[in-house]
Structure formats: C-alpha cells, structure tokens
Design an enzyme around this catalytic site. Structure first.
Site, short mmCIF file in Angstrom:
data_model
loop_
_atom_site.label_atom_id
_atom_site.label_comp_id
_atom_site.label_asym_id
_atom_site.label_seq_id
_atom_site.Cartn_x
_atom_site.Cartn_y
_atom_site.Cartn_z
N LEU A 45 0.88 -1.18 0.00
CA LEU A 45 0.00 0.00 0.00
C LEU A 45 0.90 1.22 0.00
O LEU A 45 1.88 1.25 0.74
CB LEU A 45 -0.87 -0.05 1.25
N ASP A 47 0.45 5.71 -1.34
CA ASP A 47 -0.33 6.94 -1.15
C ASP A 47 -1.84 6.76 -1.00
O ASP A 47 -2.45 6.02 -1.78
CB ASP A 47 -0.15 7.86 -2.36
N TYR A 106 -1.42 5.74 -11.18
CA TYR A 106 -0.71 6.44 -10.11
C TYR A 106 -1.64 7.39 -9.35
O TYR A 106 -2.84 7.45 -9.60
CB TYR A 106 0.51 7.17 -10.69
N ARG A 167 3.27 14.23 -12.14
CA ARG A 167 2.21 13.34 -11.63
C ARG A 167 1.50 13.87 -10.38
O ARG A 167 1.92 14.84 -9.78
CB ARG A 167 2.79 11.96 -11.33
N ASP A 168 0.45 13.13 -10.02
CA ASP A 168 -0.33 13.32 -8.79
C ASP A 168 -1.23 14.56 -8.84
O ASP A 168 -1.12 15.46 -8.00
CB ASP A 168 0.58 13.38 -7.54
C1 FRU Z 1 4.47 8.91 -4.10
C2 FRU Z 1 4.38 8.33 -5.51
C3 FRU Z 1 3.60 9.24 -6.40
C4 FRU Z 1 3.11 8.31 -7.47
C5 FRU Z 1 2.83 7.06 -6.67
C6 FRU Z 1 3.06 5.78 -7.41
O1 FRU Z 1 4.69 7.92 -3.14
O2 FRU Z 1 5.68 8.10 -6.03
O3 FRU Z 1 4.34 10.33 -6.91
O4 FRU Z 1 1.96 8.77 -8.11
O5 FRU Z 1 3.66 7.11 -5.54
O6 FRU Z 1 2.66 4.68 -6.65
#
Ligand code: FRU
Length: 488
Positions: A45, A47, A106, A167-168
C-alpha cells in the site's frame, strides 16, 4: 527474492490464481497486523488517493500493488466509511488496463460532481525503451461504485520545459471553475508545482508554476495538495532531494507544508507564505492528502511508509498502512493536526485513570489503546511504549517541557529497519504544560502533542511480549488509558 521488471509489471490476470491466496495466508499470520488502521490484505500500500465525501459516505482509495510487498504495477483500491473509523473494503476499482496507464494507475484525487465522483489520476506508461510517459487521466465513479474511465487524457504531456516526472493531480473547485495542481520536475531537474484551470473538468489550460517559496525544492515534488480556505491557503507537498538547510528532516524524503495568507489565482502564488515545515515529526509519513469536507472540516490522511525503504513486514508479503484521519486547523498561520472526533468511537469501555501516586507500569496485552497524559508545568521524563517485563526494550518518548523538547527513539522498539535514516527524532514544542494523546495499534504509533501543535507518527515492529507501558516523570500528571476496539 529479487523482483524482475517483467514480474513487477506483469498484468494481474496473468498471475497464477494461487499466488494471492498464498500471500494472503502469510500476511494474515503476521503479528504486526493492525486493529483499526487501513492496511493491505496482500502486497504493498502507498499513497492515499481520492479522499472525499460522496453519496453520503466517506471514500478513500490507496495506491496498491497486491502481488508482493514491492513497488510494482499500481492500481487504486477503494474503501468506504460512515464514520471515518470503520472502513469497508470495496476492492480494486481503477485497474492499469488502458493504453494510457499500462504501467500503473498512479496517485490522484476525487471530487464529487452532481451524482458522480470525478477521479483524476496519473497514468504511468513505459515505452519499449522503458522511457516514462505521464498522462493525466479522468474517470467517473457512480453511486453504485462503478468506474468508467474517460477515454482521452485530461492532459497528454507536461508543458514545454518540464520532464515526464509529472504526476499526482489534485482537482478542486475554485471560484466558478476548477483548478488542478500537479507535481513536476523542470528540465534543470528542479522540483516544481504546476497549475491548470478548467471550466468543464475535461479540457485544461496551463496556468504556470505555483509560486510558494524562493528556495529550491529538490529534484522533484510529489503529491502537492492545496487547500484554500476563507482565511488561509495551506499547501502540503513532498519535495524529493530537498536540502536539509531549507527545512531540517531526517527521513529519506520529507512531507512538508507552507501556509499563505491566501492564494492569489491571478498571479498564481501564495501570499506571504511561511517557511517550509515538516507535517510530521516522526519517521514514516508521506503523501498526505487533505480536503474540505461538506461539514467544513479540513480532513487529512497520510501514507505511513516511505519510498525506497524496506520494512520488516515485506517478508510477510504485506507493507505499510494509512494513518488515522486527522482534522486540520489553521490559527495565526500555524497548523494544528488533531485526531478526528470520531476516533472516540473506537474506545472500548471506560478509561483506566492513573496519576503520579498510582501506577506507572501497565500491561496492555493488546497494544491497541489510546493514552492521554496531562503533565504538570515543567515536567520532564520518559514514556516507554512496547516495553517488556525487564523494561529494557521499547519505544521511548523523552519529554522536557521546561525546554520544550521531545525526543523519540525507536532503536529498541523491535525489529530493526531504516537504519540509514537514524533511530531518533528530536523536535521542539511550546514551553507550556505538556499534553500527549497517543494512539497505539500493534505496529503503528501516532503521537499528538499539545492538541495537535505537533504530530509524530511511526511504525514499530515489537516482539509479542512487548506490551507494557511505563512512565517515569519528575512531576505530577493525570493519565487515562482506553483499550480500543478492532475494526479490521
Ligand atoms: C508517491 C508516488 C507518487 C506516485 C505514486 C506511485 O509515493 O511516487 O508520486 O503517483 O507514488 O505509486
């Protein structure tokens, strides 16, 4: 076991049917399984994603790799709750099954829009040369929990001048439209946060870099989260490779924040931002997500685990957990993080009350409890959790309220890990009568200091006989201890 690329990115359906069952059995037998925190049944597990309130329920997803305790092909695993403490597992909801997310669904966020939940996330793709491509994608989840991906990306590529470390996305309402903030890296390999705007959630215009500091933010920023309230703007983010002189930290990567008086959308900047601060003083918090709930509370949840570090449960085929949900309060440009009021629903029966003249050693036998301690002014001492009969093991929390100092040492708490980043965390607190509220759950500890002035979160991996609590203190104190019920 060494994991090959082929194994890490092998589609889930190509794994032998027995594989997950074997992992599940091994994980279920772990003595470190948690009683009331969100944890994976198998595998890894990371984020929290899409923390939201929709269809009269709380929702949270998390980054999941179910096939082993390593970072592999990620998907979103879904849970729902009526009260923020009892969570129901809804299963994997967003699979890495399209051209745009073939190597991982992601991180991202969720936003209720009329009768659906809008999901925004990063699709991770590796091409034949293993070069990364990052797409920002959307999906709709209806009230029955069915997810329908939007076929074309919301954002197909990073703007000119930025790399594919992009990302994110966090999507939220702003004025009459929507804003999106996203973690990025520029071509000189500096960490940045970029913003976009939209009126329909499907087409997004690039606004530029969000201005919130004049310092260099390492080589990459992950998981940015901007909360704009009536009287402040809170920006939470994870700068990787940050210089410790900018904000002292000892974890591999910190989870930091700044608070501005407000957010100026025209100039795309925070007004009068504070210096960077650590969100958590402990060992393992990362990728925190927060949102403003319909009841106006600011709620947060974090990954308790860090990238690139091996944890003792890896051997047992599961890794990491989410934190408890916290309520965030901003007063005079200071952040307070408190356990949500709903945490009280975990208390199993009345409190055991004690003070300096009564007991200073307890056997808890479950390691699932809440401890509340109010100390007289100027008290100094040591609280040891997970101690054994001989009292030579345990997690020590040393406090000196006269000098406003707390030192936490996990070197004797159990299985050793993360040595490279040290066993001790020391930090300052206000010089006033100290109050500690501590949640212990088998292999996680969350310490709230002075009603959320500071928080320190950590994993520990004690032996089964380490179930004692010991308090040594030079001054008086009032203590309460509640056993907490299991929700898992
Ligand atoms: C942060 C991260 C994010 C990415 C995700 C991938 O922990 O590296 O930047 O979206 O985890 O699992």
């Amino acid at each position: 076991k060494i994991w090959t690329k082929e194994e890490r990115y092998r589609p889930y359906q190509e794994w032998d049917k027995t594989h997950l069952a074997l992992l599940q059995e091994k994980a279920a037998n772990s003595k470190w399984r948690l009683g009331y925190h969100i944890q994976p049944n198998t595998g890894l597990l990371n984020d929290p994603n899409g923390f939201s309130y929709f269809n009269n329920q709380w929702h949270v997803f998390y980054q999941s790799y179910p096939m082993g305790a390593v970072h592999g092909l990620k998907s979103w695993y879904h849970l729902t709750s009526d009260n923020l403490v009892d969570w129901k597992e809804e299963g994997t909801k967003v699979f890495p099954d399209s051209l745009y997310d073939s190597h991982g669904v992601y991180s991202g966020t969720a936003l209720p829009v009329s009768d659906q939940l809008f999901l925004a996330y990063t699709g991770n793709v590796r091409d034949a040369e293993w070069v990364r491509h990052s797409y920002q994608l959307g999906a709709w989840m209806d009230a029955s929990g069915t997810v329908q991906k939007i076929e074309t990306p919301l954002i197909t590529e990073p703007p000119t001048g930025y790399t594919s470390e992009f990302r994110d996305p966090q999507v939220f309402r702003y004025n009459d439209g929507y804003l999106l903030v996203i973690g990025a890296q520029d071509e000189t390999e500096k960490g940045k946060i970029l913003t976009y705007q939209s009126s329909d959630l499907l087409t997004w215009q690039y606004k530029g870099e969000l201005e919130f500091t004049d310092k260099e933010m390492g080589f990459m920023i992950e998981c940015p989260n901007l909360l704009v309230t009536e009287d402040a703007a809170l920006l939470i983010f994870c700068p990787q490779g940050l210089e410790a002189a900018i904000c002292f930290y000892e974890n591999i990567y910190p989870n930091t924040y700044v608070i501005g008086d407000s957010y100026d959308s025209e100039a795309n900047r925070l007004i009068q931002p504070t210096a960077l601060k650590n969100l958590d003083e402990g060992f393992d918090v990362y990728a925190t997500q927060a949102f403003k709930a319909p009841d106006n509370r600011l709620l947060s949840i974090s990954w308790v685990g860090l990238p690139e570090i091996e944890y003792p449960t890896d051997q047992e085929e599961w890794a990491h957990c989410l934190s408890s949900v916290k309520e965030l309060l901003i007063k005079d440009k200071k952040l307070y993080q408190r356990p949500v009021a709903e945490m009280k629903q975990l208390r199993a029966g009345g409190a055991l009350e004690f003070n300096k003249d009564s007991n200073s050693f307890f056997e808890t036998d479950t390691n699932q409890y809440e401890l509340m301690l109010s100390f007289d002014p100027l008290s100094c001492g040591t609280l040891t959790l997970f101690t054994n009969k001989e009292q030579n093991k345990g997690l020590t929390i040393n406090f000196d309220s006269q000098h406003g100092k707390i030192t936490i040492d996990r070197s004797q708490a159990g299985a050793v890990f993360g040595e490279e980043y040290g066993f001790v965390r020391s930090f300052s607190v206000e010089q006033k009568p100290l109050e500690l509220q501590i949640f212990v759950d088998s292999s996680i500890v969350e310490v709230f200091i002075n009603e959320g002035e500071k928080v320190a979160t950590m994993r520990v991996f004690p032996e089964t006989h380490q179930t004692g609590v010991h308090l040594e203190c030079d001054g008086g104190y009032q203590g309460k201890l509640w056993q907490l019920r299991k929700t898992n």
